[in-house]
Design a protein around this motif. Structure first.
Motif, PDB file in Angstrom:
ATOM      1  N   LEU A  25       0.749  -1.211  -0.404  1.00 15.30           N
ATOM      2  CA  LEU A  25      -0.055  -0.547  -0.053  1.00 15.30           C
ATOM      3  C   LEU A  25       0.506   1.606  -0.395  1.00 15.30           C
ATOM      4  O   LEU A  25       1.023   2.545  -0.551  1.00 15.30           O
ATOM      5  N   GLY A  26       2.054   1.208   0.824  1.00 14.25           N
ATOM      6  CA  GLY A  26       3.303   2.237   0.474  1.00 14.25           C
ATOM      7  C   GLY A  26       3.197   2.517  -0.339  1.00 14.25           C
ATOM      8  O   GLY A  26       3.786   3.628  -0.824  1.00 14.25           O
ATOM      9  N   LEU A  27       3.719   2.000  -1.549  1.00 10.16           N
ATOM     10  CA  LEU A  27       4.380   2.066  -2.305  1.00 10.16           C
ATOM     11  C   LEU A  27       3.293   2.869  -3.698  1.00 10.16           C
ATOM     12  O   LEU A  27       3.832   3.854  -3.832  1.00 10.16           O
ATOM     13  N   LEU A  31       3.438   6.288  -5.769  1.00  9.84           N
ATOM     14  CA  LEU A  31       3.100   5.988  -6.654  1.00  9.84           C
ATOM     15  C   LEU A  31       1.851   7.499  -7.643  1.00  9.84           C
ATOM     16  O   LEU A  31       2.178   8.450  -8.174  1.00  9.84           O
ATOM     17  N   GLU A  32       1.145   7.146  -6.401  1.00 16.48           N
ATOM     18  CA  GLU A  32       0.031   8.202  -6.485  1.00 16.48           C
ATOM     19  C   GLU A  32       0.116   9.506  -6.342  1.00 16.48           C
ATOM     20  O   GLU A  32      -0.240  10.263  -7.636  1.00 16.48           O
ATOM     21  N   ARG A  33       0.874   9.543  -5.088  1.00 14.11           N
ATOM     22  CA  ARG A  33       1.423  11.259  -5.074  1.00 14.11           C
ATOM     23  C   ARG A  33       2.586  11.547  -6.471  1.00 14.11           C
ATOM     24  O   ARG A  33       2.777  12.689  -6.328  1.00 14.11           O
ATOM     25  N   GLN A  34       2.883  10.950  -6.858  1.00 14.13           N
ATOM     26  CA  GLN A  34       3.258  11.119  -8.550  1.00 14.13           C
ATOM     27  C   GLN A  34       2.850  11.489  -9.648  1.00 14.13           C
ATOM     28  O   GLN A  34       2.956  11.746 -10.291  1.00 14.13           O
ATOM     29  N   GLY A  35       1.224  11.634  -9.357  1.00 11.84           N
ATOM     30  CA  GLY A  35       0.900  11.073 -10.386  1.00 11.84           C
ATOM     31  C   GLY A  35      -0.004  10.388 -11.025  1.00 11.84           C
ATOM     32  O   GLY A  35      -0.289  10.117 -12.093  1.00 11.84           O
ATOM     33  N   ARG A  36       0.743   8.712 -10.424  1.00 13.36           N
ATOM     34  CA  ARG A  36      -0.269   7.747 -11.359  1.00 13.36           C
ATOM     35  C   ARG A  36      -1.531   7.776 -10.862  1.00 13.36           C
ATOM     36  O   ARG A  36      -2.222   7.766 -10.048  1.00 13.36           O
ATOM     37  N   SER A  37      -1.508   6.941 -11.734  1.00  5.37           N
ATOM     38  CA  SER A  37      -3.270   6.533 -12.072  1.00  5.37           C
ATOM     39  C   SER A  37      -3.374   4.388 -11.230  1.00  5.37           C
ATOM     40  O   SER A  37      -2.847   4.233 -11.793  1.00  5.37           O
ATOM     41  N   ILE A  38      -3.440   5.021  -9.834  1.00  6.83           N
ATOM     42  CA  ILE A  38      -3.628   3.938  -8.981  1.00  6.83           C
ATOM     43  C   ILE A  38      -4.996   3.187  -8.967  1.00  6.83           C
ATOM     44  O   ILE A  38      -5.623   3.257  -8.353  1.00  6.83           O
ATOM     45  N   VAL A  39      -4.799   1.481  -8.647  1.00 10.72           N
ATOM     46  CA  VAL A  39      -6.505   1.266  -8.745  1.00 10.72           C
ATOM     47  C   VAL A  39      -5.758   0.277  -7.318  1.00 10.72           C
ATOM     48  O   VAL A  39      -4.879  -0.825  -7.639  1.00 10.72           O
ATOM     49  N   HIS A  40      -6.236   0.679  -5.987  1.00 11.68           N
ATOM     50  CA  HIS A  40      -6.087  -0.231  -5.082  1.00 11.68           C
ATOM     51  C   HIS A  40      -7.581  -1.441  -4.787  1.00 11.68           C
ATOM     52  O   HIS A  40      -8.648  -1.509  -4.684  1.00 11.68           O
ATOM     53  N   ARG A 349       3.914  -1.332 -10.882  1.00 14.35           N
ATOM     54  CA  ARG A 349       4.562   0.162 -11.759  1.00 14.35           C
ATOM     55  C   ARG A 349       4.566  -0.202 -12.979  1.00 14.35           C
ATOM     56  O   ARG A 349       4.692   1.213 -13.200  1.00 14.35           O
ATOM     57  N   GLU A 350       3.830  -1.420 -13.483  1.00 15.41           N
ATOM     58  CA  GLU A 350       3.265  -1.060 -15.238  1.00 15.41           C
ATOM     59  C   GLU A 350       2.566  -0.359 -15.419  1.00 15.41           C
ATOM     60  O   GLU A 350       2.320  -0.119 -16.491  1.00 15.41           O
ATOM     61  N   LYS A 351       1.237  -1.114 -14.588  1.00 12.33           N
ATOM     62  CA  LYS A 351      -0.281  -0.572 -14.899  1.00 12.33           C
ATOM     63  C   LYS A 351      -0.980  -0.449 -14.068  1.00 12.33           C
ATOM     64  O   LYS A 351      -2.300   0.368 -14.046  1.00 12.33           O
ATOM     65  N   GLY A 352      -0.615  -0.442 -12.687  1.00 14.00           N
ATOM     66  CA  GLY A 352      -1.064   0.725 -11.843  1.00 14.00           C
ATOM     67  C   GLY A 352      -1.679   0.300 -10.911  1.00 14.00           C
ATOM     68  O   GLY A 352      -3.275   0.653 -10.314  1.00 14.00           O
ATOM     69  N   VAL A 353      -1.724  -0.626 -10.726  1.00 11.97           N
ATOM     70  CA  VAL A 353      -2.749  -1.685  -9.809  1.00 11.97           C
ATOM     71  C   VAL A 353      -1.704  -2.692  -9.038  1.00 11.97           C
ATOM     72  O   VAL A 353      -1.151  -3.612  -8.833  1.00 11.97           O
ATOM     73  N   SER A 354      -2.508  -2.558  -7.569  1.00 13.87           N
ATOM     74  CA  SER A 354      -1.852  -2.571  -6.255  1.00 13.87           C
ATOM     75  C   SER A 354      -2.852  -3.886  -5.676  1.00 13.87           C
ATOM     76  O   SER A 354      -3.832  -3.922  -5.061  1.00 13.87           O
TER      77      SER A 354
END
Length: 396
Positions: A25-27, A31-40, A349-354
């Motif tokens: 979750l921290g990672l 990435l989200e703070r860097q502007g990435r679209s993340i699906v949690h 890293r590649e797809k933004g899915v956690s």
């Protein structure tokens, strides 16, 4: 800086400090703070609001000045609501004053049981996959975990023959979790009956973690404590967190034999004193009045589960079974030729899915997918997972 000798102690030395759900979750959040679209899809945290009557009850308690310590065993009205619940739903005769302890969430509840029941070196049988905190808490209690794998081919259900083989003269406790986090497996009544027979035969305690008791997509929950001869050797741990979407309220409970209660209360008193008084007031109302809220939530989770299952079936190289309960899928990705951790990191890293590697749940080669987001987010996350898998398979 000089550190005193003997640090960490033997209990803390057995507790891993990295690689768990929170680290993933921290990672993802970085990435989200860097502007990435993340699906949690990593944290098992219901996305619904808490029941309105619970919030109103907590507000009323605050307005009434209910801001002080409760009885160490918990507010009596909440203990009565808990006892009523098990009588109504399981047919158990529970004495609110002698068998119920309100805790700061199920995490504290489970730790209190382990500290109250176990001697150093005692063995605890834990079916795998399992919630990672079990291992940490068993280590903190100075005990030893004995893991019994539950194969996907058997629907992740504990096989009593495997359980019997794991019992030794040091075995003290069997730790059950049904519906299961992370697999979604549900122990059938015949499973519970077989486990109960073994527990009676070998004179073992059972700790039944029932935090996902309402998250069943077929049938109804049955506790092992309701089987003949089991009430006196079973401790039920549960909480308001998942069923009523009240994770931040931090209210859990234990239902146990009356002889154990004074010792569990003393342990709890010296760990946390009591759960928040006004939170307890809100939870009492949720237990009595929020059945409709829970039913609506489960209906939506069933819809989300079916979506995840459909995508997994359409994704080559991934093997899975349909989860019967909880809100997780636990597919096997071993055929992709990479470790679960590598796959999770690649996906993030590649797809933004956690999502979370199964290693932390005692099951290498698997990953846990939590469907605790909106339907649209889950669909997008599953689309990205399928895309990632197909790209990996297309590599030379």
């Amino acid at each position: 800086m000089v550190t005193a000798s003997g640090f960490p102690n033997s209990r803390m030395a057995g507790v891993p400090l990295a690689g768990g759900i929170r680290e993933i979750l921290g990672l993802a959040e970085e990435l989200e703070r860097q502007g990435r679209s993340i699906v949690h899809m990593e944290i098992g945290r219901p996305d619904f609001d808490s029941p309105l009557m619970a919030k109103e009850g907590a507000k009323a308690a605050l307005d009434a000045g209910n801001v002080h310590y409760t009885d160490m065993a918990g507010d009596r009205d909440l203990r009565r609501a808990i006892a009523e619940k098990y009588g109504r739903e399981q047919g158990l005769a529970v004495d609110a004053d002698r068998q119920v302890l309100v805790t700061v969430g199920a995490m504290e509840a489970i730790l209190v049981v382990l500290l109250t029941l176990l001697e150093p070196g005692d063995e605890v049988i834990v079916p795998a996959p399992f919630f990672p905190a079990y291992s940490d808490q068993i280590a903190l209690a100075g005990a030893r975990q004995v893991t019994v794998p539950c194969p996907m081919e058997k629907g992740f259900r504990l096989q009593v023959d495997d359980l019997r083989k794991a019992v030794t003269e040091r075995t003290r406790l069997i730790l059950l979790n049904s519906p299961n986090n992370p697999s979604g497996a549900v122990l059938a009544e015949e499973d519970l009956a077989a486990i109960a027979e073994l527990a009676r035969e070998k004179d073992l305690w059972v700790l039944s973690d029932e935090c996902y008791e309402k998250f069943l997509y077929e049938g109804r929950h049955r506790t092992i404590a309701a089987l003949p001869g089991m009430a006196e050797r079973t401790v039920i741990a549960s909480s308001a967190s998942k069923t009523w979407s009240m994770t931040g309220w931090r209210v859990g409970w234990l239902v146990m034999p009356k002889e154990m209660t004074p010792y569990a209360v003393k342990c709890h008193q010296n760990v946390t004193s009591c759960a928040a008084s006004f939170a307890q007031a809100g939870v009492a109302l949720a237990l009595r009045e929020a059945d409709d809220d829970v039913a609506s939530m489960i209906d939506e989770y069933r819809r989300r589960r079916d979506l995840v299952v459909r995508y997994l079936k359409e994704t080559p190289g991934i093997e899975s079974v349909v989860p019967e309960g909880a809100f997780y899928a636990f597919p096997n990705i071993a055929k992709l030729g990479m470790t679960a951790l590598d796959f999770c990191m690649h996906l993030l890293r590649e797809k933004g899915v956690s999502i979370v590697p199964g290693d932390v749940f005692g099951s290498p080669g698997f990953v846990r997918i939590a469907y605790c987001r909106s339907y649209g987010e889950i669909e997008e996350g599953m689309r990205r997972i399928g895309e990632a898998v197909r790209e990996l398979q297309a590599r030379p």
